[in-house]
Design a protein around this motif. Structure first.
Motif, short mmCIF file in Angstrom:
data_model
loop_
_atom_site.label_atom_id
_atom_site.label_comp_id
_atom_site.label_asym_id
_atom_site.label_seq_id
_atom_site.Cartn_x
_atom_site.Cartn_y
_atom_site.Cartn_z
N VAL A 1 0.85 -1.20 0.00
CA VAL A 1 0.00 0.00 0.00
C VAL A 1 0.88 1.24 0.00
O VAL A 1 2.09 1.17 0.27
CB VAL A 1 -0.96 0.00 1.21
N ALA A 2 0.27 2.38 -0.31
CA ALA A 2 1.07 3.61 -0.44
C ALA A 2 0.27 4.82 0.01
O ALA A 2 -0.96 4.82 -0.01
CB ALA A 2 1.51 3.79 -1.89
N THR A 3 1.01 5.85 0.41
CA THR A 3 0.39 7.13 0.74
C THR A 3 1.34 8.24 0.32
O THR A 3 2.49 7.99 -0.04
CB THR A 3 0.06 7.24 2.24
N SER A 4 0.83 9.47 0.35
CA SER A 4 1.61 10.61 -0.13
C SER A 4 1.30 11.84 0.71
O SER A 4 0.22 11.95 1.29
CB SER A 4 1.25 10.89 -1.60
N LEU B 1 1.08 0.25 8.79
CA LEU B 1 2.28 -0.55 9.05
C LEU B 1 1.94 -1.82 9.81
O LEU B 1 2.58 -2.86 9.63
CB LEU B 1 3.30 0.28 9.84
N ARG B 2 0.91 -1.74 10.65
CA ARG B 2 0.48 -2.92 11.39
C ARG B 2 -0.43 -3.82 10.56
O ARG B 2 -0.44 -5.04 10.77
CB ARG B 2 -0.24 -2.49 12.67
N ALA B 3 -1.17 -3.24 9.61
CA ALA B 3 -2.19 -4.01 8.90
C ALA B 3 -1.73 -4.56 7.56
O ALA B 3 -2.22 -5.62 7.13
CB ALA B 3 -3.43 -3.13 8.67
N ALA B 4 -0.83 -3.86 6.87
CA ALA B 4 -0.44 -4.26 5.52
C ALA B 4 0.94 -4.89 5.51
O ALA B 4 1.66 -4.90 6.51
CB ALA B 4 -0.48 -3.03 4.60
N LEU B 5 1.32 -5.43 4.35
CA LEU B 5 2.63 -6.06 4.22
C LEU B 5 3.75 -5.02 4.12
O LEU B 5 4.74 -5.09 4.85
CB LEU B 5 2.65 -6.94 2.95
N VAL B 6 3.59 -4.05 3.23
CA VAL B 6 4.59 -3.01 3.01
C VAL B 6 3.86 -1.69 2.79
O VAL B 6 2.84 -1.64 2.10
CB VAL B 6 5.47 -3.32 1.78
N VAL B 7 4.40 -0.61 3.37
CA VAL B 7 3.83 0.72 3.19
C VAL B 7 4.87 1.60 2.51
O VAL B 7 6.00 1.72 2.98
CB VAL B 7 3.44 1.36 4.54
N ARG B 8 4.48 2.21 1.39
CA ARG B 8 5.34 3.15 0.68
C ARG B 8 4.86 4.56 0.95
O ARG B 8 3.65 4.82 0.90
CB ARG B 8 5.31 2.87 -0.83
N THR B 9 5.78 5.47 1.24
CA THR B 9 5.42 6.87 1.47
C THR B 9 6.32 7.76 0.64
O THR B 9 7.53 7.83 0.88
CB THR B 9 5.55 7.25 2.96
N VAL C 1 0.43 -1.88 -7.04
CA VAL C 1 0.16 -1.49 -5.65
C VAL C 1 -1.31 -1.77 -5.40
O VAL C 1 -2.16 -1.59 -6.29
CB VAL C 1 0.49 0.01 -5.44
N ASP C 2 -1.65 -2.23 -4.19
CA ASP C 2 -3.01 -2.69 -3.91
C ASP C 2 -3.92 -1.60 -3.36
O ASP C 2 -5.15 -1.72 -3.49
CB ASP C 2 -2.96 -3.88 -2.94
N ALA C 3 -3.37 -0.57 -2.74
CA ALA C 3 -4.21 0.51 -2.20
C ALA C 3 -3.37 1.76 -2.02
O ALA C 3 -2.16 1.70 -1.76
CB ALA C 3 -4.84 0.11 -0.87
#
Length: 269
Positions: free
Chosen positions: A161-164, A186-194, A210-212
């Motif tokens: 997943v990702a955020t900006s 970070l607790r719920a998904a596999l990898v978080v991209r920022t 990317v899934d979300a």
């Protein structure tokens, strides 16, 4: 306003020419890309950002204005909120402009035609790779003519997943909400991209890489292109609470259908 079949055909022709315009503007920015730009003050930075914008707008503004003469122009790409009635060109002449100035590859040129606060068509060009993403409402999403489809992910715990960051100098309340949401993901998904810009994350969601993606606050030019790409690629777009999204919304979520509900639940806590 409901579009007729002839309108859709005309929009497809406009999209093709819009894609050509963003590619041409991208060529200009590619020529300006290279070494890290030097600046010491915020005024210096703003001057450099504006120079990139103007270089691209010299191509985009006349080309797009001829395509849809009745469409008004959004002057500020960082502006948010609902648009007045009618057609609008929502353009980010250098999406990820700060990255461009720092010699980083994550930047693009985007142009989106909006009517009644709904994106009608969009073109997103990545000058360094030569890739062009396009989408037409009701006509699908494509990467260089190849159809896009969101991922089949069904487990948020196995998802990337990702955020900006919506904008510099964000309101403190929004900053805290962003921080809390990253911790939750970070607790719920596999990898978080920022990282910035949002549009490139959303192109990745549309392409199934990317899934979300989620963001709080945000500018119309950040989110409208990707919202149409993801929707036309079979994804779900809402606010972070799962309600219908519009440019007036205070949050944004785009996800593969199989993880959308879990992402809403994570972001709503």
């Amino acid at each position: 306003m409901t579009e007729t079949k002839n309108d859709v055909i005309a929009d497809a022709e406009v999209l093709a020419q819009t894609a050509a315009a963003v590619r041409e503007a991208g060529s200009v920015l590619r020529e300006r890309f290279g070494a890290v730009a030097a600046y010491r003050t915020r005024e210096d930075l703003m001057r450099l950002l504006a120079a990139n914008d103007e270089a691209a707008l010299e191509i985009l503004r006349p080309r797009l204005s001829r395509l849809r003469p009745d469409a008004r122009w959004v002057q500020e790409e960082l502006a948010g909120g609902a648009l007045p009635a009618g057609r609008w060109w929502v353009v980010d002449p250098a999406e990820g402009n700060v990255n461009h100035l720092h010699g980083l590859p994550e930047w693009a040129v985007t142009a989106t035609l909006v009517q009644a606060n709904e994106p009608v068509l969009t073109a997103v060009h990545l000058p360094l790779t030569g890739q062009t993403y396009t989408a037409l409402a009701g006509g699908g999403a494509f990467l260089d003519g190849r159809p896009l489809r969101v991922s089949g992910a069904a487990d948020l715990g196995l998802s990337l997943v990702a955020t900006s960051q919506a904008r510099p100098d964000e309101d403190e309340r929004v900053v805290r909400r962003v921080g809390d949401s990253i911790g939750a993901m970070l607790r719920a998904a596999l990898v978080v991209r920022t990282s910035v810009p949002a549009t490139l994350h959303l192109a990745d969601v549309a392409a199934g890489r990317v899934d979300a993606f989620w963001q709080f606050a945000g500018a119309r030019a950040d989110l409208l292109p990707g919202a149409l790409l993801v929707t036309e690629a079979g994804g779900r777009v809402s606010d972070a609470e799962g309600r219908p999204w519009s440019p007036a919304s205070q949050s944004f979520l785009a996800a593969a259908p199989g993880v959308h509900a879990a992402a809403v639940a994570t972001l709503s806590h």
